[in-house]
Design a protein around this motif. Structure first.
Motif, PDB file in Angstrom:
ATOM      1  N   GLY A   8       0.804  -1.211   0.000  1.00 40.68           N
ATOM      2  CA  GLY A   8       0.000   0.000   0.000  1.00 40.68           C
ATOM      3  C   GLY A   8       0.835   1.258   0.000  1.00 40.68           C
ATOM      4  O   GLY A   8       2.059   1.217   0.152  1.00 40.68           O
ATOM      5  N   LEU A   9       0.153   2.375  -0.202  1.00 40.32           N
ATOM      6  CA  LEU A   9       0.796   3.680  -0.182  1.00 40.32           C
ATOM      7  C   LEU A   9       0.167   4.526   0.907  1.00 40.32           C
ATOM      8  O   LEU A   9      -1.032   4.493   1.113  1.00 40.32           O
ATOM      9  CB  LEU A   9       0.661   4.365  -1.542  1.00 40.32           C
ATOM     10  N   MET A  10       1.011   5.248   1.622  1.00 43.68           N
ATOM     11  CA  MET A  10       0.568   6.033   2.769  1.00 43.68           C
ATOM     12  C   MET A  10       0.984   7.490   2.583  1.00 43.68           C
ATOM     13  O   MET A  10       2.101   7.773   2.133  1.00 43.68           O
ATOM     14  CB  MET A  10       1.168   5.496   4.071  1.00 43.68           C
ATOM     15  N   ILE A  11       0.107   8.400   2.957  1.00 43.42           N
ATOM     16  CA  ILE A  11       0.329   9.830   2.734  1.00 43.42           C
ATOM     17  C   ILE A  11       0.407  10.581   4.056  1.00 43.42           C
ATOM     18  O   ILE A  11      -0.398  10.362   4.961  1.00 43.42           O
ATOM     19  CB  ILE A  11      -0.805  10.447   1.890  1.00 43.42           C
ATOM     20  N   GLY A  12       1.375  11.487   4.161  1.00 44.21           N
ATOM     21  CA  GLY A  12       1.459  12.429   5.276  1.00 44.21           C
ATOM     22  C   GLY A  12       1.488  13.846   4.734  1.00 44.21           C
ATOM     23  O   GLY A  12       1.978  14.091   3.627  1.00 44.21           O
ATOM     24  N   TYR A  13       0.948  14.773   5.503  1.00 44.48           N
ATOM     25  CA  TYR A  13       0.844  16.162   5.009  1.00 44.48           C
ATOM     26  C   TYR A  13       0.974  17.128   6.172  1.00 44.48           C
ATOM     27  O   TYR A  13       0.593  16.826   7.311  1.00 44.48           O
ATOM     28  CB  TYR A  13      -0.509  16.358   4.314  1.00 44.48           C
ATOM     29  N   ALA A  14       1.510  18.298   5.896  1.00 46.48           N
ATOM     30  CA  ALA A  14       1.560  19.387   6.881  1.00 46.48           C
ATOM     31  C   ALA A  14       1.623  20.711   6.135  1.00 46.48           C
ATOM     32  O   ALA A  14       2.125  20.788   5.003  1.00 46.48           O
ATOM     33  CB  ALA A  14       2.760  19.236   7.803  1.00 46.48           C
ATOM     34  N   CYS A  15       1.092  21.752   6.745  1.00 44.64           N
ATOM     35  CA  CYS A  15       1.147  23.096   6.160  1.00 44.64           C
ATOM     36  C   CYS A  15       1.138  24.117   7.284  1.00 44.64           C
ATOM     37  O   CYS A  15       0.865  23.796   8.434  1.00 44.64           O
ATOM     38  CB  CYS A  15      -0.024  23.331   5.210  1.00 44.64           C
ATOM     39  N   ARG A  16       1.416  25.354   6.925  1.00 39.18           N
ATOM     40  CA  ARG A  16       1.596  26.390   7.939  1.00 39.18           C
ATOM     41  C   ARG A  16       0.332  27.222   8.175  1.00 39.18           C
ATOM     42  O   ARG A  16       0.394  28.350   8.667  1.00 39.18           O
ATOM     43  CB  ARG A  16       2.759  27.300   7.515  1.00 39.18           C
ATOM     44  N   GLU A  17      -0.838  26.676   7.890  1.00 43.38           N
ATOM     45  CA  GLU A  17      -2.074  27.449   8.031  1.00 43.38           C
ATOM     46  C   GLU A  17      -2.516  27.633   9.474  1.00 43.38           C
ATOM     47  O   GLU A  17      -3.213  28.600   9.794  1.00 43.38           O
ATOM     48  CB  GLU A  17      -3.204  26.770   7.247  1.00 43.38           C
ATOM     49  N   THR A  18      -2.167  26.695  10.345  1.00 44.26           N
ATOM     50  CA  THR A  18      -2.627  26.713  11.735  1.00 44.26           C
ATOM     51  C   THR A  18      -1.470  26.338  12.661  1.00 44.26           C
ATOM     52  O   THR A  18      -0.462  25.763  12.203  1.00 44.26           O
ATOM     53  CB  THR A  18      -3.767  25.701  11.939  1.00 44.26           C
ATOM     54  N   PRO A  19      -1.576  26.619  13.953  1.00 45.20           N
ATOM     55  CA  PRO A  19      -0.533  26.188  14.899  1.00 45.20           C
ATOM     56  C   PRO A  19      -0.322  24.682  14.892  1.00 45.20           C
ATOM     57  O   PRO A  19       0.772  24.205  15.192  1.00 45.20           O
ATOM     58  CB  PRO A  19      -1.080  26.662  16.259  1.00 45.20           C
ATOM     59  N   GLU A  20      -1.362  23.921  14.554  1.00 45.69           N
ATOM     60  CA  GLU A  20      -1.254  22.460  14.486  1.00 45.69           C
ATOM     61  C   GLU A  20      -0.529  21.991  13.232  1.00 45.69           C
ATOM     62  O   GLU A  20      -0.308  20.797  13.040  1.00 45.69           O
ATOM     63  CB  GLU A  20      -2.658  21.834  14.521  1.00 45.69           C
ATOM     64  N   LEU A  21      -0.199  22.950  12.336  1.00 47.93           N
ATOM     65  CA  LEU A  21       0.395  22.655  11.022  1.00 47.93           C
ATOM     66  C   LEU A  21      -0.531  21.740  10.214  1.00 47.93           C
ATOM     67  O   LEU A  21      -0.111  20.765   9.591  1.00 47.93           O
ATOM     68  CB  LEU A  21       1.794  22.041  11.171  1.00 47.93           C
ATOM     69  N   MET A  22      -1.805  22.090  10.266  1.00 49.75           N
ATOM     70  CA  MET A  22      -2.864  21.383   9.542  1.00 49.75           C
ATOM     71  C   MET A  22      -3.677  22.388   8.728  1.00 49.75           C
ATOM     72  O   MET A  22      -3.673  23.593   9.021  1.00 49.75           O
ATOM     73  CB  MET A  22      -3.795  20.679  10.532  1.00 49.75           C
ATOM     74  N   PRO A  23      -4.417  21.917   7.705  1.00 49.46           N
ATOM     75  CA  PRO A  23      -5.309  22.811   6.962  1.00 49.46           C
ATOM     76  C   PRO A  23      -6.388  23.398   7.873  1.00 49.46           C
ATOM     77  O   PRO A  23      -6.956  22.682   8.707  1.00 49.46           O
ATOM     78  CB  PRO A  23      -5.911  21.899   5.892  1.00 49.46           C
ATOM     79  N   LEU A  24      -6.700  24.667   7.694  1.00 54.10           N
ATOM     80  CA  LEU A  24      -7.679  25.341   8.541  1.00 54.10           C
ATOM     81  C   LEU A  24      -9.075  24.719   8.467  1.00 54.10           C
ATOM     82  O   LEU A  24      -9.717  24.552   9.515  1.00 54.10           O
ATOM     83  CB  LEU A  24      -7.748  26.827   8.192  1.00 54.10           C
ATOM     84  N   PRO A  25      -9.597  24.345   7.287  1.00 56.54           N
ATOM     85  CA  PRO A  25     -10.975  23.820   7.261  1.00 56.54           C
ATOM     86  C   PRO A  25     -11.187  22.588   8.134  1.00 56.54           C
ATOM     87  O   PRO A  25     -12.171  22.520   8.876  1.00 56.54           O
ATOM     88  CB  PRO A  25     -11.194  23.492   5.774  1.00 56.54           C
ATOM     89  N   ILE A  26     -10.274  21.633   8.102  1.00 55.07           N
ATOM     90  CA  ILE A  26     -10.463  20.424   8.909  1.00 55.07           C
ATOM     91  C   ILE A  26     -10.235  20.703  10.390  1.00 55.07           C
ATOM     92  O   ILE A  26     -10.899  20.126  11.252  1.00 55.07           O
ATOM     93  CB  ILE A  26      -9.562  19.265   8.414  1.00 55.07           C
TER      94      ILE A  26
END
Length: 392
Positions: free
Chosen positions: A121-139
């Motif tokens: 299988g293939l597994m995905i990880g993601y991070a961004c600088r939108e929030t202090p949690e380094l997660m997308p703001l909508p979620i």
């Protein structure tokens, strides 16, 4: 010459409460996993749950020395969620339970016993600088809204709320950055006492209470005068939970991860011990992506890891900083290989994934969370990445 034109788009993510039928199943599966791991940290577990009106079915493959009482674990989990009264359409004390758990296939075990991955299988990880949690703001906002809904219910602040609920957040982006909150949707199960005279919708009083007690404390600065707020858009939500819909383990994958902002490998998490790379390698991919963003080397990062069943090392690693990196993605790959263990055993030991911690991950997202259970959210390697990249 660069264009000065402003680029706007809307992006929407959703979350659900722990009383949503799919999340009930995730929590039950992970509660069984946790109890097995308490007794046998090296157990192999793949536990699936199905729920419908008055019935819960649990099955899967388990290889363990532990002795558990599935019925007791299941009833306790459902009770903690809040299904303790027939008025919510499901009762932990009286529901029927069917247990069909058996042993793991020896054909799979022979590859895992030698340290290989429990599946391809293939597994995905993601991070961004939108929030202090380094997660997308909508979620992040969708989860916070679902958490607040559950908190207000369990504390008895609004006594008419039921366990089932869904939230949805639409954020307007400007030049790739979140600008404002365009729309909020909150649907919550409730008792009949707050229906108006028509019996088809909740009263305006209760609608305002939900906005004041649940929505406004969460949306804060992101809302403006044009933000649209929808509370129980169909009018009423009396019939909910397993009475209103069936539930299955692993059916809320986008809710569990990045709200659709990032790609998804397709594998579910809940009910699986960490020899299953669907779970452990996704956690490691998030850990790597988050540390890369936390290091300051990139504002956004996607990591893909891929495995073959029975093979320890990943068959491929992909890193994409989406044009925001201070060094190239190709330069980042050997740094990642050097700093992070990527075999199933290495990941399990590094992230301490043999401990019973998974029931807490089953609702409100596996990423962007705090607490000792979420070891993959640590940014302990950010400094090492920065040093290896030669960035001051």
């Amino acid at each position: 010459m660069k264009s000065s034109k402003v680029k706007r788009f809307m992006f929407t993510s959703e979350s659900v409460t722990e009383g949503h039928p799919d999340k009930v199943c995730d929590i039950v599966s992970d509660s069984i996993l946790d109890e097995i791991l308490r007794q046998d940290p090296k157990a192999r577990v793949a536990c699936e749950t199905f729920i419908s009106m008055g019935l819960l079915v649990v099955g899967g493959e388990v290889t363990t020395t532990a002795t558990i009482k599935p019925h007791d674990i299941i009833r306790k989990a459902i009770k903690n969620i809040g299904y303790t009264d027939a008025k919510y359409g499901f009762d932990a004390s009286t529901c029927a339970i069917l247990d069909t758990i058996n042993k793991q296939s020896p054909d799979i075990a022979q590859g895992v016993d030698t340290g290989g991955a429990g599946d391809q299988g293939l597994m995905i990880g993601y991070a961004c600088r939108e929030t202090p949690e380094l997660m997308p703001l909508p979620i992040v906002l969708a989860h916070k809204l679902a958490i607040k809904l559950t908190e207000v219910r369990k504390k008895g602040i609004l006594k008419y709320l039921g366990p089932d609920g869904k939230t949805q957040i639409t954020v307007e982006y400007e030049n790739g950055k979140p600008k404002r909150l365009d729309a909020v949707v909150l649907s919550t199960q409730h008792t009949e006492e707050i229906l108006d005279k028509t019996g088809k919708k909740i009263t305006e009083k209760s609608r305002k209470e939900i906005i004041e007690k649940i929505i406004k404390p969460v949306i804060g600065k992101w809302a403006d005068s044009k933000t649209k707020i929808y509370v129980n858009p169909t009018g009423k939500f009396v019939v909910g939970g397993p009475q209103g819909d069936t539930g299955l383990t692993g059916r809320k994958l986008i809710v569990d991860t990045y709200g659709g902002m990032a790609a998804h490998g397709g594998g579910a998490f809940s009910g699986k011990d960490s020899t299953k790379v669907d779970r452990s390698a996704c956690y490691m991919a998030r850990h790597i992506a988050k540390n890369i963003v936390a290091s300051g080397i990139a504002d956004k990062c996607t990591v893909q890891l891929a495995y073959a069943i029975g093979v320890a090392e990943p068959v491929s690693i992909m890193i994409d900083t989406h044009g925001t990196g201070k060094i190239t993605d190709c330069q980042l790959e050997p740094i990642v290989r050097k700093l992070f263990p990527l075999t199933p055993k290495g990941i399990i030991d590094y992230l301490q994934l043999r401990q019973p911690r998974f029931a807490k991950t089953a609702a409100y997202g596996h990423f962007g969370r705090s607490g000792k259970e979420f070891s993959w959210e640590q940014t302990n390697k950010a400094g090492d990445i920065k040093k290896a990249a030669g960035i001051k």
